[in-house]
Enzyme design. Structure first.
Site, short mmCIF file in Angstrom:
data_model
loop_
_atom_site.label_atom_id
_atom_site.label_comp_id
_atom_site.label_asym_id
_atom_site.label_seq_id
_atom_site.Cartn_x
_atom_site.Cartn_y
_atom_site.Cartn_z
N GLU A 91 -70.37 10.72 64.64
CA GLU A 91 -71.53 10.65 65.08
C GLU A 91 -72.19 11.31 66.50
O GLU A 91 -71.34 10.99 67.43
CB GLU A 91 -72.39 9.19 65.16
CG GLU A 91 -72.39 8.69 63.66
CD GLU A 91 -73.16 9.33 62.62
OE1 GLU A 91 -74.24 9.87 62.96
OE2 GLU A 91 -72.71 9.88 61.76
N CYS A 105 -78.89 8.95 72.30
CA CYS A 105 -78.83 10.06 71.16
C CYS A 105 -80.16 10.20 70.86
O CYS A 105 -80.74 11.19 70.21
CB CYS A 105 -77.57 9.83 70.39
SG CYS A 105 -77.86 8.14 69.59
P1 NAD Z 1 -68.30 12.42 75.00
O1 NAD Z 1 -68.01 13.11 73.49
O2 NAD Z 1 -67.95 13.13 76.07
O3 NAD Z 1 -67.04 11.15 74.81
C1 NAD Z 1 -67.07 10.42 73.58
C2 NAD Z 1 -66.03 9.89 73.75
O4 NAD Z 1 -64.87 10.69 73.34
C3 NAD Z 1 -65.08 9.05 74.78
O5 NAD Z 1 -64.73 7.95 74.43
C4 NAD Z 1 -64.35 10.17 75.39
O6 NAD Z 1 -63.09 9.65 76.03
C5 NAD Z 1 -63.79 10.57 74.01
N1 NAD Z 1 -63.07 12.21 74.33
C6 NAD Z 1 -63.19 13.10 75.33
N2 NAD Z 1 -62.72 14.13 75.12
C7 NAD Z 1 -61.85 13.94 73.88
C8 NAD Z 1 -60.92 14.70 73.08
N3 NAD Z 1 -60.56 15.90 73.29
N4 NAD Z 1 -60.48 14.18 71.94
C9 NAD Z 1 -60.80 13.08 71.44
N5 NAD Z 1 -61.70 12.07 72.18
C10 NAD Z 1 -62.32 12.85 73.31
O7 NAD Z 1 -69.60 11.91 74.85
P2 NAD Z 1 -70.25 10.68 75.99
O8 NAD Z 1 -70.57 11.38 77.07
O9 NAD Z 1 -69.18 9.47 75.94
O10 NAD Z 1 -71.49 10.26 75.12
C11 NAD Z 1 -72.90 10.70 74.89
C12 NAD Z 1 -72.95 11.62 73.72
O11 NAD Z 1 -72.72 10.77 72.57
C13 NAD Z 1 -74.24 12.36 73.65
O12 NAD Z 1 -73.93 13.68 73.07
C14 NAD Z 1 -74.99 11.31 72.56
O13 NAD Z 1 -76.05 11.86 71.89
C15 NAD Z 1 -73.84 11.10 71.74
N6 NAD Z 1 -74.11 9.79 71.15
C16 NAD Z 1 -74.49 9.98 69.63
C17 NAD Z 1 -74.88 8.95 68.89
C18 NAD Z 1 -75.15 8.69 67.47
O14 NAD Z 1 -75.26 7.74 66.80
N7 NAD Z 1 -75.10 9.84 66.87
C19 NAD Z 1 -74.98 7.68 69.47
C20 NAD Z 1 -74.71 7.42 70.84
C21 NAD Z 1 -74.32 8.52 71.65
#
Ligand code: NAD
Length: 519
Positions: free
Chosen positions: A287, A321
């Site tokens: 997501e 999001c």
């Molecule tokens: P992010 O992608 O930076 O991080 C998400 C998770 O991924 C964290 O736990 C992070 O440590 C991990 N991560 C980072 N690099 C990684 C890698 N290379 N491999 C595997 N895991 C890795 O996102 P964020 O800043 O934590 O969250 C904000 C984002 O989440 C926004 O884009 C928002 O729109 C989205 N979001 C989407 C939904 C939905 O339901 N569609 C809900 C909430 C947030």
């Protein structure tokens, strides 16, 4: 027998007794700040010399907690523990697995304000936003517990074929990597973990580094519910190291991720590579981001539209999001609605959220987020007309505060109209008419939420057909999906449309086994 699912009610903070209870919870949580937290693998607490801090974005010098900084080896240990636990957990009956969720939900409900207080301090949520996050965490546990009992044995859906005795069972997949974001730091991890384990899988859970304490207390609620060791393993450390290993490990069977488009795509690519020794194709439940639009036409209730836009754009500082970060308004009413949006946004209060329930907006989550948002504001000044905000709010304690910022007359293809900013920045776009507005709304690579304010029935029908989003809202704001009420998830680059809080969601964490015995 279980009572029917009901959404957890929100706390009414206008009542003095609720305010007092929330303040008491904040006092309890503040007294515990600065502790050190271990990795938890196979029920064992593993302390490490190397730790990383989680901080309060309203007062960056305030340390929320120190967390063991794991590495690739920690992930390997956690996956091994989860694989071992899977050997028995997969055969635990669905009803029993569901009871662990219900116990965890009861525990979170008992300590509700403490969970919310941690979110106020660790990610800067307002009391209202934190309370809604805790309620959603409880909802996920209660809802998935019931859904699992419903789907576990779906044999009654088969066509009978005597003399064969038929069965259709939804069995678990294996070890799952759970990788949530920080913006719903209790609800999203609670939902991802609950779905995985109630379906009979075991989990390695790594919270986002901005919200490690939230992640820890969610995991603790599951452990305290009596979950056997190894079913839920907790690791902390850099996402690009630990997360990447969790995705690539050959024993990982599926990935439950919520986060940015960029990381989601990286996970999708990595998970598609079959590693030596891997005997399955990994399933990815991804997501991702959004650039959600709110449309207003000339027939709309303009006051309701302006209020919905302001609350959807600036709630939790626009870090949702589902945030309605683009308001697309038809020319006839553009000036009036834009003016009203600016007036309403000016009234929002901003500052540290731990002192009063009346603060509408807190800080953005960290220094990197602040820098990124300020960069987009700079880009915005080239692309549109700055109507409000645009400057950081400096505080004595150096918090990461950005007031509501609004750009007007932005072209639909501008960067600030296409890219997810994930902060309190609202882009206003002037459309010729409704058809033009709908075309602009559908012109990004995302497709998560969308709203239309209109009193025209034919246009509402057109939007139902043509507005290409996973969650469409008519005459209401784009945020605030409720579990069981508004199954949530988006199209295109917003993700794999795995509808959280919906009746089909748990199927993603299972595989169906069809059995026929000739008698
Ligand atoms: P992010 O992608 O930076 O991080 C998400 C998770 O991924 C964290 O736990 C992070 O440590 C991990 N991560 C980072 N690099 C990684 C890698 N290379 N491999 C595997 N895991 C890795 O996102 P964020 O800043 O934590 O969250 C904000 C984002 O989440 C926004 O884009 C928002 O729109 C989205 N979001 C989407 C939904 C939905 O339901 N569609 C809900 C909430 C947030």
């Amino acid at each position: 027998m279980l009572p029917e699912f009901r959404n957890e009610p929100f706390t009414n903070f206008s009542l003095p007794e609720n305010q007092a209870a929330f303040r008491a919870a904040l006092t309890i949580v503040k007294a515990q700040l600065g502790r050190t937290y271990p990795l938890v693998i196979n029920g064992q607490r593993i302390e490490l010399d190397k730790v990383s801090e989680s901080i309060n974005p309203a007062r960056p010098k305030e340390v929320i907690g120190y967390f063991a900084e794991g590495d690739v080896k920690s992930v390997d240990q956690a996956v091994a523990a989860a694989a071992e636990a899977f050997k028995t957990w997969q055969y635990v009956p669905a009803e029993e697995r569901a009871r662990y969720l219900l116990r965890a939900a009861a525990e979170i409900r008992r300590r509700k304000h403490e969970f919310s207080a941690v979110m106020v301090l660790e990610v800067g949520k307002s009391w209202f936003e934190a309370d809604a996050d805790t309620a959603e965490a409880i909802d996920f546990l209660e809802y998935y517990a019931r859904q699992m009992m419903r789907i576990a044995d779906s044999s009654n859906q088969l066509t009978s074929y005597p003399p064969e005795h038929l069965a259709l069972q939804y069995i678990p997949l294996g070890v799952g990597a759970v990788i949530p974001p920080w913006n719903f730091p209790c609800a999203i991890p609670a939902g991802l973990v609950a779905a995985a384990i109630v379906a009979g899988n075991t989990v390695v859970f790594k919270p986002a580094s901005q919200s490690m304490l939230c992640g820890y207390i969610v995991a603790e609620a599951f452990w305290d519910a009596g979950l056997p060791p190894g079913v839920l393993n907790f690791v902390t450390g850099p996402g690009e190291v630990l997360g990447a290993r969790m995705v690539e490990h050959p024993k990982t069977r599926f990935i439950g991720f919520t986060g940015s488009k960029e990381v989601g795509i990286e996970i999708f690519n990595k998970a598609s590579v079959v590693q030596p020794g891997q005997i399955w194709l990994k399933r990815t439940i991804l997501e991702m981001g959004g650039k959600d639009a709110v449309l207003v036409d000339e027939t709309a209730n303009l006051e309701a539209a302006a209020q919905g836009i302001v609350s959807g754009a600036f709630g939790f500082q626009g870090q949702k999001c589902s945030a309605g970060s683009r308001a697309i308004i038809v020319n006839d009413v553009y000036d009036h609605v834009a003016g009203r949006i600016v007036e309403l946004a000016k009234e929002l209060s901003i500052g540290p959220t731990d002192e009063t329930n009346e603060m509408d907006m807190g800080p953005v989550v960290d220094k990197d987020a602040m820098r990124k948002i300020m960069d987009y504001i700079e880009i915005g000044t080239q692309e549109g007309q700055l109507l409000l905000g645009g400057q950081r709010l400096e505080t004595p304690e150096g918090g990461y505060f950005i007031p509501p910022t609004i750009f007007g007359d932005v072209p639909g293809d501008a960067r600030i109209a296409q890219e997810e900013i994930f902060g309190p920045v609202l882009t206003l776009i002037r459309a010729r008419d409704f058809d033009d507005a709908l075309a602009i709304a559908n012109s990004t690579e995302y497709g998560l939420t969308g709203s239309l304010f209109s009193q025209n029935g034919a246009r509402l029908e057109q939007a139902r057909r043509e507005f290409h989003v996973g969650n469409l809202y008519l005459n209401r704001k784009s945020t605030g999906a409720l579990v069981g009420v508004h199954p949530f998830g988006g199209f295109n680059m917003s993700g794999t449309d795995s509808k959280t809080g919906g009746p089909d969601y748990l199927l993603l964490y299972t595989q169906a086994k069809s059995i026929a015995e000739k008698l």
